[in-house]
Write a protein that holds these residues in place. Structure first.
Motif, PDB file in Angstrom:
ATOM      1  N   ASP A  21      10.709 -16.410   6.441  1.00 25.24           N
ATOM      2  CA  ASP A  21       9.444 -16.521   7.157  1.00 25.24           C
ATOM      3  C   ASP A  21       8.478 -15.454   6.667  1.00 25.24           C
ATOM      4  N   PRO A  22       7.165 -15.665   6.901  1.00 25.51           N
ATOM      5  CA  PRO A  22       6.207 -14.621   6.539  1.00 25.51           C
ATOM      6  C   PRO A  22       6.552 -13.326   7.259  1.00 25.51           C
ATOM      7  N   VAL A  23       6.578 -12.229   6.513  1.00 21.98           N
ATOM      8  CA  VAL A  23       6.934 -10.940   7.100  1.00 21.98           C
ATOM      9  C   VAL A  23       5.947  -9.890   6.640  1.00 21.98           C
ATOM     10  N   ALA A  24       5.920  -8.776   7.359  1.00 21.03           N
ATOM     11  CA  ALA A  24       5.064  -7.650   6.980  1.00 21.03           C
ATOM     12  C   ALA A  24       5.955  -6.478   6.608  1.00 21.03           C
ATOM     13  N   VAL A  25       5.557  -5.730   5.606  1.00 16.78           N
ATOM     14  CA  VAL A  25       6.325  -4.551   5.226  1.00 16.78           C
ATOM     15  C   VAL A  25       6.118  -3.473   6.266  1.00 16.78           C
ATOM     16  N   ARG A  26       7.198  -2.869   6.716  1.00 10.55           N
ATOM     17  CA  ARG A  26       7.081  -1.808   7.707  1.00 10.55           C
ATOM     18  C   ARG A  26       6.508  -0.555   7.081  1.00 10.55           C
ATOM     19  N   ASP A  27       5.599   0.121   7.784  1.00 15.04           N
ATOM     20  CA  ASP A  27       5.054   1.392   7.312  1.00 15.04           C
ATOM     21  C   ASP A  27       6.105   2.465   7.540  1.00 15.04           C
ATOM     22  N   THR A  28       6.645   3.022   6.472  1.00 20.58           N
ATOM     23  CA  THR A  28       7.728   3.996   6.579  1.00 20.58           C
ATOM     24  C   THR A  28       7.240   5.426   6.427  1.00 20.58           C
ATOM     25  N   SER A  29       5.929   5.654   6.448  1.00 22.84           N
ATOM     26  CA  SER A  29       5.400   6.994   6.191  1.00 22.84           C
ATOM     27  C   SER A  29       5.946   8.020   7.173  1.00 22.84           C
ATOM     28  N   ALA A  30       5.904   7.694   8.479  1.00 24.32           N
ATOM     29  CA  ALA A  30       6.347   8.649   9.489  1.00 24.32           C
ATOM     30  C   ALA A  30       7.834   8.944   9.337  1.00 24.32           C
ATOM     31  N   THR A  31       8.616   7.912   9.055  1.00 20.96           N
ATOM     32  CA  THR A  31      10.053   8.102   8.859  1.00 20.96           C
ATOM     33  C   THR A  31      10.326   9.013   7.683  1.00 20.96           C
ATOM     34  N   ASP A  32       9.595   8.794   6.591  1.00 18.13           N
ATOM     35  CA  ASP A  32       9.800   9.610   5.403  1.00 18.13           C
ATOM     36  C   ASP A  32       9.444  11.064   5.662  1.00 18.13           C
ATOM     37  N   ALA A  65      -4.894  -4.094  -8.566  1.00 16.75           N
ATOM     38  CA  ALA A  65      -4.255  -4.376  -7.285  1.00 16.75           C
ATOM     39  C   ALA A  65      -3.763  -5.812  -7.278  1.00 16.75           C
ATOM     40  N   GLY A  66      -2.874  -6.110  -6.348  1.00 13.89           N
ATOM     41  CA  GLY A  66      -2.407  -7.477  -6.176  1.00 13.89           C
ATOM     42  C   GLY A  66      -0.925  -7.651  -6.469  1.00 13.89           C
ATOM     43  N   ALA A  67      -0.425  -8.843  -6.152  1.00 16.08           N
ATOM     44  CA  ALA A  67       0.992  -9.140  -6.341  1.00 16.08           C
ATOM     45  C   ALA A  67       1.392  -9.129  -7.814  1.00 16.08           C
ATOM     46  N   ALA A  68       0.480  -9.498  -8.713  1.00 21.28           N
ATOM     47  CA  ALA A  68       0.801  -9.472 -10.143  1.00 21.28           C
ATOM     48  C   ALA A  68       1.059  -8.052 -10.623  1.00 21.28           C
ATOM     49  N   VAL A  69       0.299  -7.090 -10.096  1.00 23.07           N
ATOM     50  CA  VAL A  69       0.511  -5.681 -10.429  1.00 23.07           C
ATOM     51  C   VAL A  69       1.895  -5.246  -9.959  1.00 23.07           C
ATOM     52  N   LEU A  93       0.840  -1.191   0.000  1.00 23.93           N
ATOM     53  CA  LEU A  93       0.000   0.000   0.000  1.00 23.93           C
ATOM     54  C   LEU A  93       0.882   1.251   0.000  1.00 23.93           C
ATOM     55  N   PRO A  94       0.305   2.444  -0.192  1.00 19.86           N
ATOM     56  CA  PRO A  94       1.120   3.664  -0.200  1.00 19.86           C
ATOM     57  C   PRO A  94       1.975   3.852   1.046  1.00 19.86           C
ATOM     58  N   GLY A  95       1.478   3.417   2.231  1.00 16.90           N
ATOM     59  CA  GLY A  95       2.260   3.569   3.451  1.00 16.90           C
ATOM     60  C   GLY A  95       3.354   2.540   3.616  1.00 16.90           C
ATOM     61  N   GLY A  96       3.422   1.526   2.732  1.00 13.81           N
ATOM     62  CA  GLY A  96       4.471   0.526   2.799  1.00 13.81           C
ATOM     63  C   GLY A  96       4.002  -0.827   3.299  1.00 13.81           C
ATOM     64  N   ALA A  97       2.829  -0.902   3.939  1.00 14.63           N
ATOM     65  CA  ALA A  97       2.341  -2.173   4.467  1.00 14.63           C
ATOM     66  C   ALA A  97       1.690  -3.005   3.368  1.00 14.63           C
ATOM     67  N   ARG A  98       1.686  -4.316   3.551  1.00 14.78           N
ATOM     68  CA  ARG A  98       0.922  -5.181   2.648  1.00 14.78           C
ATOM     69  C   ARG A  98      -0.563  -5.047   2.968  1.00 14.78           C
ATOM     70  N   PRO A  99      -1.425  -5.213   1.971  1.00  9.44           N
ATOM     71  CA  PRO A  99      -2.873  -5.149   2.237  1.00  9.44           C
ATOM     72  C   PRO A  99      -3.286  -6.202   3.261  1.00  9.44           C
ATOM     73  N   ASP A 100      -4.281  -5.891   4.061  1.00  6.34           N
ATOM     74  CA  ASP A 100      -4.773  -6.838   5.074  1.00  6.34           C
ATOM     75  C   ASP A 100      -5.244  -8.143   4.435  1.00  6.34           C
ATOM     76  N   SER A 101      -5.769  -8.041   3.216  1.00  8.66           N
ATOM     77  CA  SER A 101      -6.324  -9.224   2.560  1.00  8.66           C
ATOM     78  C   SER A 101      -5.273 -10.064   1.835  1.00  8.66           C
ATOM     79  N   ALA A 102      -4.017  -9.582   1.783  1.00 11.86           N
ATOM     80  CA  ALA A 102      -2.977 -10.302   1.037  1.00 11.86           C
ATOM     81  C   ALA A 102      -2.725 -11.676   1.653  1.00 11.86           C
ATOM     82  N   LEU A 103      -2.529 -12.654   0.816  1.00  9.82           N
ATOM     83  CA  LEU A 103      -2.257 -14.008   1.298  1.00  9.82           C
ATOM     84  C   LEU A 103      -0.867 -14.078   1.936  1.00  9.82           C
TER      85      LEU A 103
END
Length: 410
Positions: free
Chosen positions: A353-364, A285-289, A247-257
């Motif tokens: 292992d399964p990981v989540a992308v960190r939201d970097t908005s505040a840092t940026d 949207a999605g990983a293919a995009v 997503l724009p903030g850096g996190a993966r969508p909640d619905s992502a597998l």
């Protein structure tokens, strides 16, 4: 994951600081997603990745009647306006394995080769992805793809309705290898590993292709149970660059597998492109995009660094990525960064292992503010130095401030 330092002189550092203020690393979305990746601002229809297989003769995805008014966040995030001053992917062929691709689609004329069934893209998803890779934007040049001068070889890895088919993916990989494609983008993700698929991927890499694949399929919206983490194929094959959506903030969508083994994250929500019919735009949207945008980045890297091996191109994409739990694709940096010895030797750093992308908005935002303070401070220092040096000389020549009175000296 090791990220090499950018090699900048003093002047280069000043330029970089100015660019940081002018073009923040986390721009606000314009033509599509809100902060949570949902459609907002402009009402564009969504581009499906597949159609209902049980719908029989249901119509194909209709032409969109809406057109995006502004550049979307994904193109800003990848800094395409600056990237295209350095490379547009000219001379590189990207084989795109998905639902096919329409050679006559708006923004893709003269860029797409599709034989037989591959040229009939009923779903529209493959044509949408082709636009993200190599579209020229039609009458909206700021919606061009990552590599607008690359060529697309559209291949089928799905049935007519978009359902992934392992045999078709293998056949498409063979065709892409025979065509000597420099980059192979695989928009489908299979739940089981297949021996023939493993061999086809290995053959493609030996032939010199950079192979990029969607880390996961799109989630089944009808599913009611939580899906456990698993590896999908061919993203899980050795040497394949596995790309997830963010997503724009850096996190993966909640619905992502959930999955492990991800190498890169790239924009994958509220992304704008065209389709096989009409001149309108869709939101995808999605990983293919995300994988399509990474494939475009691989194409511009191959065009700029033609002597680099497929492994070196993949390392460049990961080593220059924005640092996060999953490195975030930076197409401009991949083309322009000078890699040192550590960068050249860096591996892909695939997460186990399964990981989540960190939201970097505040840092940026903090970085942008800090940079602005640096620039303002530098401007103040320059003003003081100018006053100390220039004013005495000017007064010595008879200059007086406006309103000071009295004639100037001759």
């Amino acid at each position: 994951m090791k990220t090499p330092a950018r090699l900048l002189s003093g002047a280069g550092l000043t330029a970089a600081l100015l660019l940081t203020v002018a073009a923040p690393a986390q721009p606000a979305p314009f033509a599509g997603p809100t902060a949570d990746g949902k459609k907002g601002g402009q009402e564009l229809p969504g581009m499906p990745s597949a159609l209902d297989a049980d719908a029989g003769d249901a119509p194909c995805t209709p032409a969109s009647r809406e057109k995006a008014k502004k550049q979307d966040w994904s193109r800003q995030r990848l800094d395409l306006d600056r990237l295209h001053r350095y490379s547009t992917g000219e001379g590189v062929t990207v084989a795109l394995i998905g639902t096919g691709g329409a050679p006559g689609a708006t923004g893709l004329k003269g860029r797409v080769t599709a034989e037989g069934a591959a040229g009939d893209d009923c779903v529209g998803h493959g044509t949408f992805l082709a636009g993200l890779i190599a579209g020229d934007g039609g009458d909206s040049p700021r919606l061009a793809g990552v590599a607008p001068d690359a060529r697309i070889l559209a291949l089928r890895g799905t049935g007519t309705r978009g359902q992934a088919d392992a045999d078709l993916v293998v056949r498409a990989l063979r065709e892409a290898t025979e065509a000597r494609a420099g980059v192979i983008a695989i928009a489908v993700a299979l739940p089981r590993r297949d021996e023939a698929l493993t061999r086809a991927v290995a053959d493609a890499r030996r032939a010199g292709a950079v192979v990029i694949a969607a880390a996961t399929p799109d989630p089944d919206r009808r599913a009611t149970e939580e899906v456990p983490s698993r590896t999908y194929w061919p993203a899980g094959e050795p040497g394949v660059l596995s790309v997830a959506d963010m997503l724009p903030g850096g996190a993966r969508p909640d619905s992502a597998l959930p999955t492990g083994g991800i190498d890169l994250a790239a924009p994958g929500a509220g992304v704008v492109s065209g389709g096989p019919r009409g001149e309108g735009h869709y939101l995808g949207a999605g990983a293919a995009v995300a994988a399509a945008q990474a494939a475009g980045a691989a194409a511009v890297v191959r065009a700029t660094h033609p002597d680099e091996s497929p492994g070196a191109v993949a390392r460049r994409l990961t080593a220059t990525a924005y640092p996060a739990d999953i490195p975030q694709l930076d197409a401009y940096a991949a083309v322009t960064t000078v890699l040192g010895d550590s960068g050249a030797a860096a591996g892909t750093g695939r997460a186990t292992d399964p990981v989540a992308v960190r939201d970097t908005s505040a840092t940026d935002r903090a970085t942008d503010r800090a940079t602005l303070f640096v620039l303002l401070g530098s401007a103040a220092v320059l003003a003081v130095l100018w006053g100390a040096f220039a004013l005495p000389r000017a007064r010595g020549r008879g200059w007086r401030p406006a309103g000071a009175g009295g004639p100037a000296k001759d």
